[in-house]
Motif scaffolding. Structure first.
Motif, PDB file in Angstrom:
ATOM      1  N   LEU A 135     103.896  -2.304  61.037  1.00 39.20           N
ATOM      2  CA  LEU A 135     104.638  -3.169  61.961  1.00 39.20           C
ATOM      3  C   LEU A 135     105.716  -3.945  61.214  1.00 39.20           C
ATOM      4  CD1 LEU A 135     101.725  -4.705  64.133  1.00 39.20           C
ATOM      5  CD2 LEU A 135     103.043  -2.641  64.561  1.00 39.20           C
ATOM      6  N   ILE A 136     105.354  -4.466  60.040  1.00 40.80           N
ATOM      7  CA  ILE A 136     106.304  -5.246  59.237  1.00 40.80           C
ATOM      8  C   ILE A 136     107.468  -4.369  58.788  1.00 40.80           C
ATOM      9  CG2 ILE A 136     106.609  -6.460  57.025  1.00 40.80           C
ATOM     10  CD1 ILE A 136     103.676  -7.484  57.382  1.00 40.80           C
ATOM     11  N   ASP A 137     107.161  -3.215  58.195  1.00 45.20           N
ATOM     12  CA  ASP A 137     108.211  -2.321  57.684  1.00 45.20           C
ATOM     13  C   ASP A 137     109.249  -1.983  58.742  1.00 45.20           C
ATOM     14  OD1 ASP A 137     107.332  -2.083  55.115  1.00 45.20           O
ATOM     15  OD2 ASP A 137     106.482  -0.080  55.329  1.00 45.20           O
ATOM     16  N   ILE A 138     108.762  -1.667  59.934  1.00 40.27           N
ATOM     17  CA  ILE A 138     109.677  -1.207  60.980  1.00 40.27           C
ATOM     18  C   ILE A 138     110.414  -2.385  61.617  1.00 40.27           C
ATOM     19  CG2 ILE A 138     109.819  -0.085  63.249  1.00 40.27           C
ATOM     20  CD1 ILE A 138     107.593   1.831  62.298  1.00 40.27           C
ATOM     21  N   LEU A 139     109.678  -3.392  62.060  1.00 37.33           N
ATOM     22  CA  LEU A 139     110.324  -4.446  62.851  1.00 37.33           C
ATOM     23  C   LEU A 139     111.153  -5.410  62.005  1.00 37.33           C
ATOM     24  CD1 LEU A 139     107.494  -4.962  65.441  1.00 37.33           C
ATOM     25  CD2 LEU A 139     109.703  -3.876  65.819  1.00 37.33           C
ATOM     26  N   ALA A 140     110.839  -5.562  60.728  1.00 33.21           N
ATOM     27  CA  ALA A 140     111.639  -6.456  59.880  1.00 33.21           C
ATOM     28  C   ALA A 140     112.959  -5.816  59.458  1.00 33.21           C
ATOM     29  CB  ALA A 140     110.849  -6.852  58.635  1.00 33.21           C
ATOM     30  N   SER A 141     113.075  -4.493  59.607  1.00 30.60           N
ATOM     31  CA  SER A 141     114.228  -3.806  59.002  1.00 30.60           C
ATOM     32  C   SER A 141     115.193  -3.163  59.985  1.00 30.60           C
ATOM     33  CB  SER A 141     113.719  -2.716  58.056  1.00 30.60           C
ATOM     34  OG  SER A 141     113.051  -1.698  58.795  1.00 30.60           O
ATOM     35  N   PHE A 151     101.717 -13.227  58.207  1.00 31.22           N
ATOM     36  CA  PHE A 151     102.882 -14.046  58.563  1.00 31.22           C
ATOM     37  C   PHE A 151     103.806 -14.188  57.350  1.00 31.22           C
ATOM     38  CE2 PHE A 151     104.625 -18.508  59.206  1.00 31.22           C
ATOM     39  CZ  PHE A 151     105.582 -18.141  60.138  1.00 31.22           C
ATOM     40  N   GLN A 152     103.207 -14.537  56.217  1.00 29.37           N
ATOM     41  CA  GLN A 152     103.978 -14.681  54.970  1.00 29.37           C
ATOM     42  C   GLN A 152     104.638 -13.352  54.580  1.00 29.37           C
ATOM     43  OE1 GLN A 152     101.683 -13.945  51.689  1.00 29.37           O
ATOM     44  NE2 GLN A 152     103.601 -13.533  50.643  1.00 29.37           N
ATOM     45  N   GLU A 153     103.897 -12.251  54.681  1.00 29.51           N
ATOM     46  CA  GLU A 153     104.450 -10.939  54.299  1.00 29.51           C
ATOM     47  C   GLU A 153     105.628 -10.548  55.190  1.00 29.51           C
ATOM     48  OE1 GLU A 153     101.369  -7.958  54.063  1.00 29.51           O
ATOM     49  OE2 GLU A 153     100.132  -9.248  52.809  1.00 29.51           O
ATOM     50  N   LYS A 172     100.657   7.504  54.318  1.00 24.28           N
ATOM     51  CA  LYS A 172     101.352   7.179  55.574  1.00 24.28           C
ATOM     52  C   LYS A 172     102.633   6.391  55.319  1.00 24.28           C
ATOM     53  CE  LYS A 172      98.106   7.327  59.448  1.00 24.28           C
ATOM     54  NZ  LYS A 172      98.578   8.676  59.673  1.00 24.28           N
ATOM     55  N   THR A 173     102.543   5.417  54.431  1.00 25.44           N
ATOM     56  CA  THR A 173     103.715   4.582  54.129  1.00 25.44           C
ATOM     57  C   THR A 173     104.807   5.403  53.456  1.00 25.44           C
ATOM     58  OG1 THR A 173     102.265   2.671  53.862  1.00 25.44           O
ATOM     59  CG2 THR A 173     104.475   2.481  52.942  1.00 25.44           C
ATOM     60  N   ALA A 202      99.953   2.650  64.606  1.00 26.39           N
ATOM     61  CA  ALA A 202      99.585   1.459  63.827  1.00 26.39           C
ATOM     62  C   ALA A 202      98.727   0.500  64.643  1.00 26.39           C
ATOM     63  CB  ALA A 202     100.847   0.739  63.349  1.00 26.39           C
ATOM     64  N   MET A 203      98.854   0.576  65.975  1.00 25.22           N
ATOM     65  CA  MET A 203      98.140  -0.389  66.829  1.00 25.22           C
ATOM     66  C   MET A 203      96.946   0.194  67.559  1.00 25.22           C
ATOM     67  SD  MET A 203     101.164  -2.774  68.418  1.00 25.22           S
ATOM     68  CE  MET A 203     102.302  -1.489  68.925  1.00 25.22           C
ATOM     69  N   LYS A 204      96.909   1.519  67.744  1.00 25.38           N
ATOM     70  CA  LYS A 204      95.806   2.049  68.539  1.00 25.38           C
ATOM     71  C   LYS A 204      94.562   2.234  67.681  1.00 25.38           C
ATOM     72  CE  LYS A 204      95.726   6.878  69.516  1.00 25.38           C
ATOM     73  NZ  LYS A 204      95.488   7.902  68.571  1.00 25.38           N
ATOM     74  N   GLY A 205      93.427   2.220  68.305  1.00 23.66           N
ATOM     75  CA  GLY A 205      92.178   2.362  67.560  1.00 23.66           C
ATOM     76  C   GLY A 205      91.756   1.032  66.943  1.00 23.66           C
ATOM     77  N   ALA A 206      90.723   1.102  66.131  1.00 18.74           N
ATOM     78  CA  ALA A 206      90.194  -0.122  65.526  1.00 18.74           C
ATOM     79  C   ALA A 206      91.133  -0.603  64.425  1.00 18.74           C
ATOM     80  CB  ALA A 206      88.813   0.154  64.955  1.00 18.74           C
ATOM     81  N   GLY A 207      91.389  -1.890  64.418  1.00 15.68           N
ATOM     82  CA  GLY A 207      92.239  -2.446  63.369  1.00 15.68           C
ATOM     83  C   GLY A 207      93.710  -2.130  63.607  1.00 15.68           C
ATOM     84  N   THR A 208      94.563  -2.919  62.991  1.00 20.17           N
ATOM     85  CA  THR A 208      96.004  -2.750  63.139  1.00 20.17           C
ATOM     86  C   THR A 208      96.619  -2.608  61.757  1.00 20.17           C
ATOM     87  OG1 THR A 208      95.989  -4.108  65.141  1.00 20.17           O
ATOM     88  CG2 THR A 208      98.100  -3.869  64.032  1.00 20.17           C
ATOM     89  N   ASP A 209      97.550  -1.659  61.614  1.00 24.89           N
ATOM     90  CA  ASP A 209      98.246  -1.482  60.336  1.00 24.89           C
ATOM     91  C   ASP A 209      99.434  -2.450  60.304  1.00 24.89           C
ATOM     92  OD1 ASP A 209      99.675  -0.703  58.125  1.00 24.89           O
ATOM     93  OD2 ASP A 209      99.759   1.431  58.622  1.00 24.89           O
ATOM     94  N   GLU A 210      99.175  -3.664  59.823  1.00 23.22           N
ATOM     95  CA  GLU A 210     100.218  -4.698  59.824  1.00 23.22           C
ATOM     96  C   GLU A 210     101.425  -4.292  59.000  1.00 23.22           C
ATOM     97  OE1 GLU A 210      97.006  -5.529  59.300  1.00 23.22           O
ATOM     98  OE2 GLU A 210      96.504  -6.966  60.896  1.00 23.22           O
ATOM     99  N   ASN A 211     101.178  -3.583  57.888  1.00 20.63           N
ATOM    100  CA  ASN A 211     102.298  -3.175  57.025  1.00 20.63           C
ATOM    101  C   ASN A 211     103.296  -2.289  57.751  1.00 20.63           C
ATOM    102  OD1 ASN A 211     101.865  -4.537  54.623  1.00 20.63           O
ATOM    103  ND2 ASN A 211     100.361  -3.045  53.911  1.00 20.63           N
TER     104      ASN A 211
END
Length: 324
Positions: free
Chosen positions: A112-118, A234-236, A268-269, A101-110
């Motif tokens: 990060l949210i799915d995993i770390l929020a749960s 942040f809101q998500e 992916k999700t 989710a973090m490597k390469g261009a751009g970050t898959d915020e969703n």
């Protein structure tokens, strides 16, 4: 979720488990010309993760080859992602998903949210260890360098895994609710910090009380207040934490539904949630999905996916029993 609601996965340890026989059958399926994909699905989706790891050991001792490498070599596309994903121990799978989710261009915020929020404190601790072992990098440092602002601060707080567990104090719940109410009114940087401190560090049981108090004080649901006051990732993330506190399977049902319907089947999700929750609460997620959206998860996957990829996802879903 705190009223004794029983959560359940869809994949269990297979009875009368014979890892050597499974390894030989997988070898036959993978070594020959072509590839018996149905057999791969039959074996790997019908064994729990711990059993798959034993099969991988038996495979190595039988053929002198790495099962994951053979799966990667012989399979392709999303089907490969599912079969390989099943072979990771859960903390390693989370680490793998966060890394990608973090490597390469751009970050898959969703992601990060799915995993770390749960994840629980224990799951976060194991995930951080796995991340370091797999990538020789510190997860917290990578999150810090790949994200920004209050979104970053909240993720960094979550990845420390310092949430109180099982602790409740009704007296402070009203105070915390007042703080949350003020943060939504003021919206300063300092208030955002207070908001994320409460949401990341208080126990689920305590937050449950805080959200009830918030409703009483403000006449508004906490999710609606967050949506009104903040925006972007942040809101998500804040909403995801609230939804996971209230009903984690319902949160994942919502994420699956939006991944299937709002993003034209965000593979992916869908893959990540099905694999990660398969031994925890996927059966309960299926129930919530049907209750909320009218159609079963099984039906929606069948409608959008195809071929062996579809078969593998449906096997992890474990059928359409009871209409969900």
């Amino acid at each position: 979720m705190f009223c004794g609601d029983y959560v359940q996965g869809t994949i269990f340890p297979a009875p009368s488990f014979n890892p050597m026989m499974d390894a030989q059958m997988l070898g036959g399926a993978l070594q020959g010309f072509g590839c018996d994909k149905d057999l791969l699905i039959d074996i790997l989706t019908q064994r729990c993760n711990a059993q798959r790891l034993v099969i991988a050991e038996a495979y190595l001792s039988t053929f002198g080859r790495d099962l994951v490498s053979d799966l990667k070599e012989k399979l392709s596309d999303h089907f490969k992602e599912v079969m390989v994903g099943l072979m990771y121990p859960p903390p390693s799978y989370d680490a793998h998903e966060l890394w990608h989710a973090m490597k390469g261009a751009g970050t898959d915020e969703n992601c990060l949210i799915d995993i770390l929020a749960s994840r629980t404190n224990g799951e976060i601790f194991q995930m951080r260890e796995a991340y370091y072992l797999q990538y020789s990098r510190d997860l917290q440092e990578d999150i810090y360098s790949e994200t920004s602002g209050h979104f970053r601060d909240t993720l960094v707080n979550l990845v420390q895994g310092t949430r109180e567990e099982g602790y409740t104090d009704p007296a402070t719940a009203a105070q915390d609710a007042m703080v949350l109410w003020e943060t939504c009114q003021q919206r300063t940087g300092e208030h955002k910090t207070l908001l994320q401190m409460i949401l990341c560090n208080k126990s689920y049981q305590q937050l449950w009380l805080v959200f009830q108090e918030f409703q009483t004080i403000s006449g508004q649901d906490i999710v609606d207040a967050i949506n009104e006051c903040y925006d972007g990732s942040f809101q998500e993330l804040l909403v995801a934490i609230v939804l996971c506190v209230r009903d984690k399977p319902a949160y994942f049902a919502y994420r699956l539904y939006s991944a299937i319907h709002d993003f034209g089947f965000h593979n992916k999700t869908v893959i990540r949630i099905l694999i990660a929750r398969s031994e925890i609460d996927l059966m309960t997620i299926r129930k919530r999905y049907k209750e909320r959206y009218g159609k079963s998860l099984f039906h929606d996957i069948k409608h959008f996916a195809s071929g062996h990829y579809e078969k593998a996802l449906l096997a992890i879903c474990a059928g359409d029993a009871d209409g969900y």
